[in-house]
Design a protein around this motif. Structure first.
Motif, PDB file in Angstrom:
ATOM      1  N   UNK A   1       0.781  -1.236   0.000  1.00 27.96           N
ATOM      2  CA  UNK A   1       0.000   0.000   0.000  1.00 27.96           C
ATOM      3  C   UNK A   1       0.812   1.285   0.000  1.00 27.96           C
ATOM      4  N   UNK A   2       1.982   1.292  -0.603  1.00 29.28           N
ATOM      5  CA  UNK A   2       2.703   2.545  -0.812  1.00 29.28           C
ATOM      6  C   UNK A   2       2.651   2.890  -2.300  1.00 29.28           C
ATOM      7  N   UNK A   3       2.871   4.161  -2.593  1.00 33.90           N
ATOM      8  CA  UNK A   3       2.773   4.617  -3.979  1.00 33.90           C
ATOM      9  C   UNK A   3       3.736   5.774  -4.195  1.00 33.90           C
ATOM     10  N   UNK A   4       4.370   5.817  -5.378  1.00 33.10           N
ATOM     11  CA  UNK A   4       5.356   6.842  -5.697  1.00 33.10           C
ATOM     12  C   UNK A   4       4.853   7.721  -6.846  1.00 33.10           C
ATOM     13  N   UNK A   5       5.069   9.028  -6.691  1.00 31.12           N
ATOM     14  CA  UNK A   5       4.652  10.014  -7.688  1.00 31.12           C
ATOM     15  C   UNK A   5       5.707  11.117  -7.742  1.00 31.12           C
ATOM     16  N   UNK A   6       5.601  11.995  -8.734  1.00 29.39           N
ATOM     17  CA  UNK A   6       6.433  13.194  -8.813  1.00 29.39           C
ATOM     18  C   UNK A   6       5.564  14.433  -8.697  1.00 29.39           C
TER      19      UNK A   6
ATOM     20  N   UNK B   1      -0.090   6.203 -11.717  1.00 25.77           N
ATOM     21  CA  UNK B   1      -1.408   5.564 -11.628  1.00 25.77           C
ATOM     22  C   UNK B   1      -2.503   6.364 -12.306  1.00 25.77           C
ATOM     23  N   UNK B   2      -2.175   7.504 -12.871  1.00 23.76           N
ATOM     24  CA  UNK B   2      -3.175   8.309 -13.573  1.00 23.76           C
ATOM     25  C   UNK B   2      -3.732   7.504 -14.745  1.00 23.76           C
ATOM     26  N   UNK B   3      -5.053   7.402 -14.878  1.00 26.54           N
ATOM     27  CA  UNK B   3      -5.619   6.614 -15.979  1.00 26.54           C
ATOM     28  C   UNK B   3      -5.129   7.109 -17.337  1.00 26.54           C
ATOM     29  N   UNK B   4      -5.000   6.200 -18.275  1.00 26.51           N
ATOM     30  CA  UNK B   4      -4.482   6.549 -19.592  1.00 26.51           C
ATOM     31  C   UNK B   4      -5.358   7.569 -20.300  1.00 26.51           C
ATOM     32  N   UNK B   5      -6.654   7.568 -20.023  1.00 28.00           N
ATOM     33  CA  UNK B   5      -7.574   8.469 -20.730  1.00 28.00           C
ATOM     34  C   UNK B   5      -7.801   9.776 -19.981  1.00 28.00           C
ATOM     35  N   UNK B   6      -7.119   9.974 -18.850  1.00 24.57           N
ATOM     36  CA  UNK B   6      -7.305  11.202 -18.080  1.00 24.57           C
ATOM     37  C   UNK B   6      -6.513  12.332 -18.716  1.00 24.57           C
ATOM     38  N   UNK B   7      -7.150  13.447 -18.931  1.00 21.45           N
ATOM     39  CA  UNK B   7      -6.514  14.596 -19.569  1.00 21.45           C
ATOM     40  C   UNK B   7      -6.403  15.792 -18.634  1.00 21.45           C
TER      41      UNK B   7
ATOM     42  N   UNK C   1      -4.913  11.065  -6.896  1.00 26.36           N
ATOM     43  CA  UNK C   1      -4.054   9.885  -6.816  1.00 26.36           C
ATOM     44  C   UNK C   1      -4.519   8.942  -5.721  1.00 26.36           C
ATOM     45  N   UNK C   2      -4.839   9.503  -4.539  1.00 26.90           N
ATOM     46  CA  UNK C   2      -5.295   8.678  -3.419  1.00 26.90           C
ATOM     47  C   UNK C   2      -6.581   7.932  -3.776  1.00 26.90           C
ATOM     48  N   UNK C   3      -7.526   8.635  -4.392  1.00 26.88           N
ATOM     49  CA  UNK C   3      -8.778   7.979  -4.787  1.00 26.88           C
ATOM     50  C   UNK C   3      -8.522   6.876  -5.813  1.00 26.88           C
ATOM     51  N   UNK C   4      -7.599   7.120  -6.727  1.00 18.31           N
ATOM     52  CA  UNK C   4      -7.326   6.150  -7.782  1.00 18.31           C
ATOM     53  C   UNK C   4      -6.705   4.870  -7.237  1.00 18.31           C
ATOM     54  N   UNK C   5      -5.674   5.000  -6.426  1.00 15.40           N
ATOM     55  CA  UNK C   5      -5.014   3.775  -5.962  1.00 15.40           C
ATOM     56  C   UNK C   5      -5.848   3.041  -4.919  1.00 15.40           C
TER      57      UNK C   5
ATOM     58  N   UNK D   1      -5.117  -2.268  -1.171  1.00 15.63           N
ATOM     59  CA  UNK D   1      -4.504  -0.993  -0.814  1.00 15.63           C
ATOM     60  C   UNK D   1      -5.449  -0.196   0.088  1.00 15.63           C
ATOM     61  N   UNK D   2      -6.724  -0.132  -0.290  1.00 14.71           N
ATOM     62  CA  UNK D   2      -7.696   0.625   0.509  1.00 14.71           C
ATOM     63  C   UNK D   2      -7.775   0.080   1.935  1.00 14.71           C
ATOM     64  N   UNK D   3      -7.733  -1.227   2.082  1.00 12.26           N
ATOM     65  CA  UNK D   3      -7.805  -1.831   3.407  1.00 12.26           C
ATOM     66  C   UNK D   3      -6.592  -1.444   4.250  1.00 12.26           C
ATOM     67  N   UNK D   4      -5.405  -1.431   3.633  1.00 12.05           N
ATOM     68  CA  UNK D   4      -4.189  -1.040   4.356  1.00 12.05           C
ATOM     69  C   UNK D   4      -4.239   0.429   4.757  1.00 12.05           C
ATOM     70  N   UNK D   5      -4.737   1.284   3.859  1.00 11.21           N
ATOM     71  CA  UNK D   5      -4.807   2.712   4.154  1.00 11.21           C
ATOM     72  C   UNK D   5      -5.774   3.003   5.295  1.00 11.21           C
ATOM     73  N   UNK D   6      -6.961   2.427   5.238  1.00  9.97           N
ATOM     74  CA  UNK D   6      -7.973   2.796   6.234  1.00  9.97           C
ATOM     75  C   UNK D   6      -7.698   2.173   7.596  1.00  9.97           C
ATOM     76  N   UNK D   7      -6.892   1.121   7.684  1.00 11.34           N
ATOM     77  CA  UNK D   7      -6.560   0.531   8.976  1.00 11.34           C
ATOM     78  C   UNK D   7      -5.274   1.097   9.558  1.00 11.34           C
ATOM     79  N   UNK D   8      -4.557   1.916   8.800  1.00 11.24           N
ATOM     80  CA  UNK D   8      -3.332   2.528   9.297  1.00 11.24           C
ATOM     81  C   UNK D   8      -3.669   3.593  10.335  1.00 11.24           C
ATOM     82  N   UNK D   9      -2.901   3.668  11.445  1.00  9.50           N
ATOM     83  CA  UNK D   9      -3.135   4.730  12.440  1.00  9.50           C
ATOM     84  C   UNK D   9      -3.085   6.128  11.834  1.00  9.50           C
TER      85      UNK D   9
END
Length: 233
Positions: free
Chosen positions: A173-178, A198-204, A212-216, A222-230
């Motif tokens: 549940x980690x993710x890298x972006x610039x 992780x940006x969808x190919x058709x997103x302009x 990004x958070x909503x997408x991943x 991943x969602x389960x790991x995020x929501x159970x993290x302190x």
């Protein structure tokens, strides 16, 4: 940027999405036979995907580093940097192999090695996401992001800032972006514009940290790991 390449680079680009980074069966075999680990421990090293441990499934860091190289290395390099080219070089240089073998102490060192030292890691700050004893951090409270945003454009062009979101553990549940260098934002802005693998190919439209958070988090694990993290309580 060639017309056949979408910017920012996406993990899901069909030009490289199905290329293996690791072969899970080989990794399990290497860890059990070479390191005398139990098969249970060996299976925990990599998440299991139906389509394999490919750039499309697990290559956000690789894709982000390929974007760093495309932004900062020679623009006329042949072949130009892509996630596919960097994946091949990483295998050749033993930064990782399909069997899990690695001879490199720091993954970020690859940008220095493949550019002959022209692109290097300048600064790094670790925030242990998910540890309840650590304070929450945002783009506006990260000194590296603030410093980058305060640079004049001609100086900022010599740097790229990579962010790691999600949990500290890279297994699921980690993710890298610039940060988007064309829209760095003000020092006090938290919902930063991104170049996101992780940006969808058709997103302009412009893509932000919240997008990004909503997408991943569409990925159930991943969602389960995020929501159970302190961090997210």
């Amino acid at each position: 940027m060639e017309n056949s390449e979408r910017w920012p680079f996406r993990q899901d680009d069909p030009q490289w999405a199905n290329e293996l980074m690791w072969d899970r069966d080989q990794v399990i075999e290497t860890h059990t036979r070479g390191n005398s680990a139990s098969r249970r421990k060996a299976r925990e090293l990599l998440r299991k995907f139906k389509s394999g441990n490919t750039i499309g499934n697990e290559g956000c860091l690789l894709t982000s580093l390929a974007m760093v190289l495309r932004l900062l290395d020679q623009p006329d390099r042949e072949p130009p940097w892509t996630p596919s080219v960097l994946n091949q070089r990483a295998h050749e240089l033993l930064y990782y192999t399909k069997a899990g073998l690695s001879m490199a102490p720091l993954y970020a060192d690859i940008v220095s090695e493949v550019t002959g030292g022209e692109v290097q890691l300048c600064a790094k700050e670790e925030y242990l996401s998910g540890k309840s004893s650590w304070p929450r951090n945002y783009a506006s409270t990260c000194w590296i992001v603030r410093a980058y945003r305060l640079l004049p454009p001609e100086m900022r062009a010599h740097f790229a800032v990579m962010l790691k979101t999600g949990t500290y553990d890279d297994t699921v549940a980690s993710h890298y972006v610039l940060l988007d260098p064309t829209r760095p934002g003000s020092p006090d802005e938290n919902d930063a514009y991104l170049l996101d693998p992780a940006m969808p190919m058709n997103a302009e439209a412009a893509w932000r940290l919240s997008d990004s958070a909503r997408q991943i988090c569409k990925d159930a694990q991943i969602r389960r790991q995020w929501v159970t993290s302190p961090l997210f309580q």
